[in-house]
Design an enzyme around this catalytic site. Structure first.
Site, short mmCIF file in Angstrom:
data_model
loop_
_atom_site.label_atom_id
_atom_site.label_comp_id
_atom_site.label_asym_id
_atom_site.label_seq_id
_atom_site.Cartn_x
_atom_site.Cartn_y
_atom_site.Cartn_z
N HIS A 1 -44.20 -18.47 -61.43
CA HIS A 1 -44.23 -17.03 -61.14
C HIS A 1 -45.66 -16.60 -60.85
O HIS A 1 -46.59 -17.01 -61.57
CB HIS A 1 -43.67 -16.24 -62.33
CG HIS A 1 -43.63 -14.77 -62.07
ND1 HIS A 1 -42.68 -14.18 -61.28
CD2 HIS A 1 -44.49 -13.78 -62.45
CE1 HIS A 1 -42.92 -12.88 -61.20
NE2 HIS A 1 -44.01 -12.61 -61.90
N GLY B 1 -33.47 -14.32 -69.33
CA GLY B 1 -34.13 -13.11 -68.85
C GLY B 1 -34.81 -13.31 -67.50
O GLY B 1 -34.73 -14.38 -66.89
N VAL B 2 -35.46 -12.23 -67.04
CA VAL B 2 -36.22 -12.31 -65.79
C VAL B 2 -37.67 -12.66 -66.14
O VAL B 2 -38.40 -11.84 -66.69
CB VAL B 2 -36.17 -10.96 -65.03
CG1 VAL B 2 -37.03 -11.02 -63.78
CG2 VAL B 2 -34.74 -10.61 -64.66
N GLY C 1 -41.69 -22.77 -49.23
CA GLY C 1 -41.66 -24.12 -49.78
C GLY C 1 -43.01 -24.76 -50.02
O GLY C 1 -43.10 -25.99 -50.14
N ASN D 1 -44.78 -24.64 -52.75
CA ASN D 1 -44.75 -25.30 -54.06
C ASN D 1 -43.92 -26.57 -54.03
O ASN D 1 -44.30 -27.59 -54.63
CB ASN D 1 -44.23 -24.35 -55.13
CG ASN D 1 -45.31 -23.42 -55.64
OD1 ASN D 1 -46.19 -23.84 -56.39
ND2 ASN D 1 -45.27 -22.17 -55.21
N ARG E 1 -21.84 -14.69 -55.03
CA ARG E 1 -22.78 -15.30 -55.98
C ARG E 1 -22.09 -16.32 -56.90
O ARG E 1 -22.62 -17.40 -57.16
CB ARG E 1 -23.40 -14.15 -56.79
CG ARG E 1 -24.17 -14.54 -57.99
CD ARG E 1 -24.54 -13.32 -58.84
NE ARG E 1 -24.69 -13.73 -60.23
CZ ARG E 1 -25.81 -14.22 -60.73
NH1 ARG E 1 -26.88 -14.32 -60.01
NH2 ARG E 1 -25.86 -14.60 -62.00
N MET F 1 -35.38 -17.03 -55.29
CA MET F 1 -35.45 -15.59 -55.58
C MET F 1 -34.15 -15.01 -56.16
O MET F 1 -33.81 -13.87 -55.91
CB MET F 1 -35.88 -14.83 -54.32
CG MET F 1 -37.22 -15.30 -53.75
SD MET F 1 -38.56 -15.45 -54.96
CE MET F 1 -39.22 -13.80 -54.85
N ARG F 2 -33.45 -15.79 -56.96
CA ARG F 2 -32.23 -15.29 -57.60
C ARG F 2 -32.26 -15.60 -59.09
O ARG F 2 -32.79 -16.64 -59.50
CB ARG F 2 -30.99 -15.97 -57.01
CG ARG F 2 -30.64 -15.46 -55.65
CD ARG F 2 -29.54 -16.28 -55.04
NE ARG F 2 -29.34 -15.84 -53.68
CZ ARG F 2 -28.52 -14.85 -53.32
NH1 ARG F 2 -27.78 -14.25 -54.23
NH2 ARG F 2 -28.43 -14.49 -52.06
#
Ligand code: GAR
Length: 200
Positions: free
Chosen positions: A109, A143-144, A12, A14, A65, A90-91
């Protein structure tokens, strides 16, 4: 003032940088919710210390999920959230959520995208042998780590870096550019134009 939610999974730092920037009057946003997929995330305590409602729910406890993200979506909508900031979340978001909040979700990122998307970006950078890496704040698409880029900052790779020392130095830059990106969005100054984001 825009209503801000932050999704977190871990430390945490950020989140803390964002909440401090808001408290200092540097970002015109109202943090209304912090949510985590990890009820033990230290980030939740940071939220509570700043008097922001914090909710940690394990997807497994909810039955998976899909149920987890249904709860996330309902909670965000109930809280009338304008902007979602992913801060070490992280998902991968379901496309339905991305579409509902199109260009209203930001992520940070720890690399200069499009290099080193996905997990362990500082380690990927070290293993590849780049001299310079950094961090990226971008809009989230399906997208990732592929969405339109808002801000980036470069960080040199030093000879004796480990993934941890490099990640720590990258985070310091994240703490600077993430609040700045949120400030620009809150002021209505980000325009998505294809792959490019114009700052107006
Ligand atoms: C940050 O470095 C962020 O860029 C990274 O996780 C860290 C979270 O730190 N995110 C990703 O790798 C997403 N793919 P924090 O919890 O202290 O903000």
């Amino acid at each position: 003032m825009i209503r801000l939610a932050v999704l977190v999974s871990g430390r945490g730092s950020n989140l803390e940088a964002i909440l401090k920037a808001v408290a200092a009057g540097r970002v015109a946003a109202q943090p209304v919710l912090v949510m985590s997929d990890n009820p033990q995330a230290p980030a939740l305590q940071i939220a509570r210390d700043h008097r922001v409602p914090a909710l940690g729910v394990s997807p497994r406890a909810l039955g998976g999920r899909e149920a987890f993200f249904r709860l996330v979506e309902d909670t965000l909508v109930d809280a009338r959230v304008d902007l979602i900031a992913l801060a070490g979340f992280m998902r991968l978001l379901p496309s339905r959520l991305v579409d509902r909040f199109r260009w209203r979700i930001l992520n940070v990122h720890p690399s200069l995208l499009p290099a080193f998307p996905g997990l362990d970006a500082p380690r990927q950078a070290l293993e590849y042998g780049v001299r310079v890496t950094g961090c990226t704040v971008h809009f989230v698409d399906e997208g990732v780590d592929t969405g339109p880029i808002v801000l980036q900052a470069a960080v040199p790779v030093l000879a004796d870096d480990t993934p941890e020392t490099l990640a720590t130095r990258i985070r310091r830059e994240e703490h600077r550019i993430y609040p700045e990106a949120i400030r620009l969005l809150a002021e209505g100054r980000l325009v998505v134009d294809g792959r490019r984001v114009r700052i107006v």
